[in-house]
Design an enzyme around this catalytic site. Structure first.
Site: not given
Lengths: 113, 728
Positions: B374, B411
């Protein structure tokens, strides 16, 4: 409450282990000793009578796995009369696929050769 | 023979102790006892607290430095259980299954920041600190049980055995280009009453395990789980007195409490309060997924922690060593590149090692197949927040031996504005969530003109972004947990986030969505038919693109969040998969299943390397050729594109496949498409035509229909057709 684990061997080679109390890290050794005794008697089947077992912790699961490995793939393990919480524990950790769960002890099924 | 290290050297109020081993950090079972080890650069005071499980007060408080008794003589002796900057001791004869532990720390030579004020050091010996390496964390054992906020020790470190019976399990090690990823939330997957899972097991690892046959039927071979590290669902939660309900929860879990511990509330066994069983339950799920050839990727959040900023709770890291674990301004404010208050200091060598240790642990202990990071761009920032040319953490992860066969997916952006899609430091290993693919698919899908060129890049696995890295650097997706579901992408022009109680200010505004003529739910059959077709078009585009496709849980059955594009805080039907949709929208499920099967059946759709747009083997056709309504004449300015893949170019030309021709007509009217002429021994078979009603919309592999007209085909408005050119 501590664990009571008593072994009885039938003439047909069925090892019946009665479990009462709590099966956790503190008591799992007692259970394991009974399994080893049963292995020493060359048990053909292991029957765990669990009506009186109120709780099974991860150490208990581990002992069941130990039993499976110790006895070998050909020796079925029957779990008889386990309380809901114990059955759920077996289901949640997938062990219900490795043992045979029954409500009552049926000699016709378990003691047949 | 009995080992000498099972004997104590010191006593402290009856507890038998030996000097510990600094590595590994955390609490480790050793012969006869437990080895405790914790690092702090600045602390000079540390005590270990031992609790009976759940007890408010510790039953033992053992200092790492101070007066002990010598075993044998009982004479008082000064002892210092510290090596370098690591506090470590081994305590013997502990009932490790029934205890929890924590630490108190202080650094007397450093000024202490007050709560709510900036500062470099946050030592507070009145706080009990969780072990950053805790393998199990108590305190939130069952999901949704309201915690006692007055409890001085909210997140409690526990000890775990690591002798799970894997029965020979090995990670499947599937080639990344062969993956079809399914992004899912453990609780959301089976929490809904319609899941058919026993209520005590709904929304858990066990629930997910029971649904493996569904995943298998769908055809996905990789499940990417939204965060499963311990987090606090009550962090920033909001209770509504009027309705008597929690209206906001930290449902998604992008806020880690501990990086080594699975979320106990995701385990049906969690409420038993036995962390080992939580681990067993998760491992059993993974073992079963692997048996079904489904890999497990974890969405990991190393960009920040649940401690927030100077107003946040002291759980662990900031009380142990604030300037080591967090990026701080010179004044002692927290840098906030994550948008959530703090930023983990990932390129500090200590934190870097913690991240590595955690990931190695998940691979070695839990057989995890890969990780999606993330806001991974934060991992490329230096301790002051500046992007680094050669970020050591990313390099270390890429070359780590234990992680050697893991999928690493970034990401590739962060909340501080660092956008690295296409430029993420990859070291030949990293793949990226291709956010540009999402935007391009969506804009093309809704019929924007001039998108054909951009689509042609996406279809090839974005060589414009990933030249030299191959098509597998691109994780293609149209939807993910962030943003609209696929159904909502074709049903809403605007976000409808009022349920989040943030005045509709949260969530993305650039959704590139189109409601097909009506905002939200409608009874209009024409609009509903168009929406279904658009969903089928979308997944078709995804599945015929090079790279690695990812779909969002529930998209295969038309899941809706009623236009809410940021449901991070909802523990309710907005996030729970409604299993009645499987029957209600069976045509969608069937389409997804067969289009995934189509991808699996045709390796030409899954080349690891980029296609060259050349006929370098001299077969008469380039590996990929571009067309429009007329063969060989692509219109790069319209909203139509067609392409043909030459099956002779599978895997750099080492394998054979059919020709595949795909016509994407995003114009509102039907258009005739002339197919390119095949070699004489080949013929065209119809595999997919989304303008047809189910079951004529897709034919499963092996059941394709020979086309009567081998020269041209009428492709309906806003439809996709897929043909196979196969030897007669």
């Amino acid at each position: 409450m501590s664990l009571e684990a008593m072994l009885e061997m039938t003439a047909g080679g069925v090892a019946k282990i009665q479990l009462k109390g709590k099966l956790d890290a503190g008591t799992a050794d007692d259970f394991q000793k009974r399994i080893e005794e049963a292995a020493g008697h060359k048990a053909q089947r292991i029957v765990l009578l669990m009506e009186g077992l109120t709780f099974m912790a991860s150490a208990g699961l581990r002992t069941l796995i130990f039993a499976k490995q110790k006895m070998g793939a050909t020796v079925d393990i029957y779990v008889i009369g386990a309380q809901t919480q114990v059955i759920e524990t077996l289901e949640m950790t997938g062990l219900n696929h490795s043992v045979v769960i029954r409500d009552i002890y049926d000699p016709a099924e378990i003691e047949k050769v | 023979m009995e080992r000498i290290d099972a004997h104590p050297t010191h006593l402290f109020k009856g507890h038998k102790i030996r000097p510990g081993k600094p590595y590994p950090f955390g609490a480790t079972l050793v012969p006869g006892g437990v080895n405790f080890s914790i690092f702090s650069h600045h602390a000079d005071y540390c005590v270990l607290l031992l609790f009976e499980k759940g007890a408010p007060e510790p039953y033992a408080v053992i200092p790492f430095r101070g007066m002990f008794s010598k075993v044998g003589t009982n004479e008082p002796e000064w002892a210092d259980f510290r090596i370098g900057k690591v506090f470590t001791m081994t305590i013997l004869d502990l009932d490790h299954e029934n205890i929890e532990y924590g630490y108190r720390m202080d650094g007397s030579s450093y000024p202490r920041a007050r709560h709510g004020e900036p500062g470099i050091y946050r030592f507070d010996p009145s706080q009990i600190l969780m072990d950053p390496y805790a393998k199990s964390i108590g305190g939130r054992d069952a999901w949704g049980v309201v915690p006692d906020k007055s409890d001085p020790y909210q997140h409690r470190s526990r000890i775990v055995f690591d002798d799970f019976d894997w029965e020979g399990d090995r990670p499947p090690e599937l080639p990344i280009e062969d993956l079809v990823i399914y992004e899912a939330h453990v609780r959301g997957f089976t929490r809904h009453a319609s899941s058919g899972i026993k209520s005590s097991m709904a929304g858990t690892f066990t629930g997910l395990r029971e649904k493996i046959p569904y995943l298998k039927e769908l055809g996905i071979n990789c499940i990417e789980l939204m965060p499963i590290f311990e987090f606090d669902e009550f962090e920033h939660s909001k209770y509504d007195e009027a309705s008597g309900k929690w209206v906001k929860m930290n449902y998604w879990g992008y806020s880690t409490v501990g990086f080594f511990a699975p979320k106990a509330g995701f385990a049906a066994t969690g409420r038993v309060g036995d962390g080992t069983m939580v681990a067993d339950e998760l491992k059993t799920m993974i073992k079963e997924l692997h048996r079904n050839d489904i890999e497990v990727i974890l969405d990991v959040v190393f960009n920040h922690t649940a401690e927030g900023n100077e107003y946040g709770p002291i759980i662990s890291y900031c009380g142990i060593d604030n300037p080591t674990y967090y990026m701080l301004t010179p004044e002692g404010y927290y840098y906030n590149f994550s948008g959530t208050g703090n930023t983990l200091n990932c390129n500090n060598p200590i934190v870097r090692n913690m991240v590595l240790d955690a990931l190695r642990f998940w691979v070695a202990e839990y057989h995890i197949d890969g990780f999606r990071f993330d806001l991974a761009s934060i991992l490329s920032r230096d301790p002051f927040g500046a992007p680094m040319a050669n970020p050591p953490l990313l390099e270390a992860l890429a070359f780590d031996p234990v992680l050697g066969k893991c999928k690493l997916i970034a990401e590739a952006w962060d909340a501080g504005g660092l956008y690295q899609v296409g430029s993420f430091p990859a070291y030949g290993r990293w793949a990226e969530w291709n956010g540009k693919s999402r935007d391009t698919y969506r804009r093309f899908l809704k019929g924007d003109c001039g998108m054909a060129g951009a689509m042609s890049q996406i279809i090839q696995g974005s060589p414009n972004l990933y030249r030299g890295r191959g098509a597998t650097a691109s994780i293609n997706f149209i939807t993910c947990h962030d943003g609209f579901t696929l159904y909502d992408t074709v049903s809403y022009n605007n976000k409808h986030n009022s349920a989040n109680l943030e005045d509709n200010r949260d969530g993305a505004n650039d959704n590139n969505s189109w409601n097909c003529g009506w905002e939200g739910e409608t009874e209009d059959p024409a609009i509903n038919a168009l929406r279904r077709r658009q969903i089928k078009n979308a997944v078709s585009m995804l599945m015929v693109s090079q790279g690695v496709p990812m779909i969002l849980q529930g998209d295969e059955v038309g899941c809706t969040k009623y236009g809410n594009n940021n449901t991070y805080c909802h523990d309710n039907e907005l996030n729970w998969l409604d299993w009645t949709l499987v029957e209600k929208n069976y045509d969608l499920f069937r389409f997804f299943k067969h289009i995934i099967a189509l991808r699996h059946a045709h390796p030409i759709l899954r080349n690891g390397c980029h296609l060259r747009n050349q006929d370098w083997k001299g077969t008469g056709y380039a590996d990929i050729t571009w067309h429009g309504t007329q063969a060989w004449h692509a219109d790069w300015n319209g909203n139509v594109i067609a392409f043909m893949l030459n099956g002779s170019y599978v895997k750099e030309g080492y394998d054979e496949d059919d020709f595949i021709y795909v016509a994407m007509n995003m114009h509102w009217d039907a258009l005739p498409f002339d197919m390119p002429m095949l070699p004489p021994e080949y013929q065209w078979l119809l595999s997919v035509n989304t303008s047809m009603p189910s079951p004529e919309d897709i034919f499963p592999p092996g059941q394709e229909r020979i086309l009567d007209n081998q020269q041209s085909m009428l492709v309906g408005g806003r439809s996709v057709a897929i043909l196979l050119g196969r030897k007669k």
